[in-house]
Design a protein around this motif. Structure first.
Motif, PDB file in Angstrom:
ATOM      1  N   VAL A  88       0.882  -1.152  -0.508  1.00 11.81           N
ATOM      2  CA  VAL A  88      -0.056   0.044  -0.376  1.00 11.81           C
ATOM      3  C   VAL A  88       0.762   1.315   0.172  1.00 11.81           C
ATOM      4  O   VAL A  88       0.367   2.259   0.208  1.00 11.81           O
ATOM      5  N   GLU A 143      -6.962   2.248  -1.457  1.00 12.91           N
ATOM      6  CA  GLU A 143      -6.267   2.230  -2.048  1.00 12.91           C
ATOM      7  C   GLU A 143      -6.136   3.087  -1.536  1.00 12.91           C
ATOM      8  O   GLU A 143      -4.269   3.917  -0.518  1.00 12.91           O
ATOM      9  N   GLN A 146      -5.245   3.906   2.366  1.00 16.47           N
ATOM     10  CA  GLN A 146      -4.163   3.428   2.987  1.00 16.47           C
ATOM     11  C   GLN A 146      -3.556   3.708   3.191  1.00 16.47           C
ATOM     12  O   GLN A 146      -2.434   3.323   3.844  1.00 16.47           O
TER      13      GLN A 146
END
Length: 159
Positions: A88, A143, A146
């Motif tokens: 990530v 995404e 994160q």
């Protein structure tokens, strides 16, 4: 020395590191409660995080730390264990990898999140020392969130 624009040119989408693993839980994988050993789950998590990180940087990696590991529910004998991992966020030589673990009843199709973990993996060069990794490009909203959370944790830990 690698310049910032060179790193940007080699940034990699999160999707490229996405790794999935499924296995069946047998009696020898379980404790006296007929649920998978926590240490066995941890080994699966470490292994899939390693594969995901290597897919991202295409270099050997080692586990630097397990930043969090939460067990949420048991997985029983005869169920499938499903793991998903992806990078990530990256820093100079490290990668922040998220791993999600779920159980699946193969007879009913029911799935449940059973564990989540966050590990820091370190890329190792031919000289045996930490080496640079490509940046990561988040695309989806999840995404991006994160990625921001990982950067904030990194900033708090290193300042």
């Amino acid at each position: 020395m690698i310049k910032n624009q060179d790193i940007q040119a080699h940034a990699i989408p999160i999707q490229q590191s996405r790794t999935v693993l499924t296995d069946l839980v047998f009696p020898n994988d379980t404790n006296h409660h007929h649920t998978i050993f926590g240490g066995k789950v941890m080994a699966y998590v470490d292994k899939i995080a390693c594969i995901s990180a290597m897919r991202h940087c295409r270099k050997p990696v080692v586990t630097a730390s397990s930043d969090s590991f939460d067990f949420l529910a048991p997985i029983k004998t005869g169920e499938a264990i499903n793991l998903e991992a992806y990078v990530v966020c990256t820093h100079r030589t490290s990668m922040d990898v998220i791993v999600k673990v779920e159980r699946e009843n193969l007879l009913t199709g029911e799935r449940q999140l059973t564990a989540k973990a966050r590990l820091t993996m370190l890329a190792i060069g031919e000289d045996g020392k930490p080496t640079r990794v490509p940046e990561v490009i988040p695309h989806t909203e999840e995404e991006k969130q994160q990625y921001q959370e990982a950067n904030e944790r990194y900033r708090l830990r290193h300042h």
